[in-house]
Write a protein that holds these residues in place. Structure first.
Motif, mmCIF file in Angstrom:
data_model
loop_
_atom_site.group_PDB
_atom_site.id
_atom_site.type_symbol
_atom_site.label_atom_id
_atom_site.label_comp_id
_atom_site.label_asym_id
_atom_site.label_seq_id
_atom_site.Cartn_x
_atom_site.Cartn_y
_atom_site.Cartn_z
ATOM 1 N N ALA A 14 0.849 -1.247 -0.215
ATOM 2 C CA ALA A 14 0.137 -0.118 0.050
ATOM 3 C C ALA A 14 0.909 1.268 -0.035
ATOM 4 N N VAL A 15 1.932 1.083 0.668
ATOM 5 C CA VAL A 15 2.971 2.284 0.685
ATOM 6 C C VAL A 15 3.512 2.410 -0.687
ATOM 7 N N ASP A 16 3.999 1.314 -1.317
ATOM 8 C CA ASP A 16 4.491 1.544 -2.673
ATOM 9 C C ASP A 16 3.564 1.987 -3.436
ATOM 10 N N THR A 41 0.824 9.337 4.304
ATOM 11 C CA THR A 41 1.104 9.300 5.870
ATOM 12 C C THR A 41 0.492 8.246 6.486
ATOM 13 N N LEU A 42 -0.877 7.707 6.037
ATOM 14 C CA LEU A 42 -1.670 6.775 6.636
ATOM 15 C C LEU A 42 -1.151 5.475 6.587
ATOM 16 N N ALA A 43 -0.688 5.306 5.223
ATOM 17 C CA ALA A 43 -0.104 3.964 4.866
ATOM 18 C C ALA A 43 1.244 3.714 5.585
ATOM 19 N N ARG A 44 2.162 4.749 5.815
ATOM 20 C CA ARG A 44 3.219 4.586 6.531
ATOM 21 C C ARG A 44 3.028 4.284 7.947
ATOM 22 N N VAL A 84 2.262 0.687 8.424
ATOM 23 C CA VAL A 84 3.471 -0.216 8.339
ATOM 24 C C VAL A 84 3.979 -0.139 9.829
ATOM 25 N N ARG A 85 4.089 0.907 10.276
ATOM 26 C CA ARG A 85 4.760 1.214 11.829
ATOM 27 C C ARG A 85 4.007 0.436 12.783
ATOM 28 N N ALA A 86 2.752 0.364 12.487
ATOM 29 C CA ALA A 86 1.908 -0.300 13.657
ATOM 30 C C ALA A 86 2.015 -1.664 13.468
ATOM 31 N N VAL A 87 2.009 -2.292 12.345
ATOM 32 C CA VAL A 87 2.277 -3.818 12.231
ATOM 33 C C VAL A 87 3.888 -3.851 12.747
ATOM 34 N N GLU A 88 4.826 -2.949 12.287
ATOM 35 C CA GLU A 88 6.125 -3.441 12.854
ATOM 36 C C GLU A 88 6.098 -3.288 14.295
ATOM 37 N N ALA A 89 5.554 -2.544 14.908
ATOM 38 C CA ALA A 89 5.205 -2.393 16.424
ATOM 39 C C ALA A 89 4.504 -3.593 16.994
ATOM 40 N N LEU A 90 3.560 -4.268 16.442
ATOM 41 C CA LEU A 90 2.814 -5.417 16.791
ATOM 42 C C LEU A 90 4.015 -6.403 16.652
ATOM 43 N N MET A 91 4.551 -6.493 15.652
ATOM 44 C CA MET A 91 5.565 -7.760 15.408
ATOM 45 C C MET A 91 6.636 -7.515 16.419
ATOM 46 N N GLU A 92 7.280 -6.530 16.841
ATOM 47 C CA GLU A 92 8.190 -6.368 18.109
ATOM 48 C C GLU A 92 7.698 -6.610 19.336
ATOM 49 N N LYS A 93 6.527 -6.264 19.490
ATOM 50 C CA LYS A 93 5.717 -6.721 20.869
ATOM 51 C C LYS A 93 5.632 -8.254 21.171
#
Length: 138
Positions: free
Chosen positions: A16-18, A98-101, A104-113
């Motif tokens: 989606a970002v791409d 901005t929303l797409a990025r 992505v950051r939200a999913v990355e944060a979930l993966m990190e958690k």
């Protein structure tokens, strides 16, 4: 081993970002073309005005300018309208980006958690095994 649904979601969000980046680039190009069209229409109007108001211009040139002036003004107004529309579209696509990025950051944060929780569980499991081993030795 099963696939991690968060990894699939991350790939989806990155695509989606791409797509947003491509749309943003195209919208920027369209806006730049609209800006150039405004500049050309304005320059044409100014040139025609200078030619008609020149001391060497005859009555025919002034009459031709008077007939052309509504067309020239409409061209400038239309170009400004296209520029406003292009700028609005560009602003909207910036918000989409901005929303797409952020997604992505939200999913990355979930993966990190998730990784942190898995590491914590692994440590607890190891500690429980050590405790059990220590109790058996006694």
């Amino acid at each position: 081993m099963s696939r991690d649904p968060l990894l699939s979601l991350l790939r989806f969000r990155q695509s989606a970002v791409d797509e947003a980046q491509k749309a943003l680039a195209e919208a920027y190009r369209v806006e730049q073309e609209a800006i150039a069209a405004v500049r050309r229409a304005t320059e044409t109007l100014e040139l025609e005005m200078r030619e008609a108001s020149s001391l060497t211009a005859g009555d025919d040139a002034v009459e031709a300018f008077a007939r052309w002036l509504p067309v020239g003004r409409k061209d400038v107004a239309d170009a400004h309208a296209r520029q406003r529309e292009a700028t609005t579209n560009l602003d909207q696509l910036r918000a989409v980006m901005t929303l797409a990025r952020a997604s992505v950051r939200a999913v990355e944060a979930l993966m990190e958690k998730k990784a942190q929780i898995a590491a914590q569980h692994q440590k607890q499991k190891e500690q429980a095994e050590l405790d059990e081993f220590a109790m058996r030795r006694r």
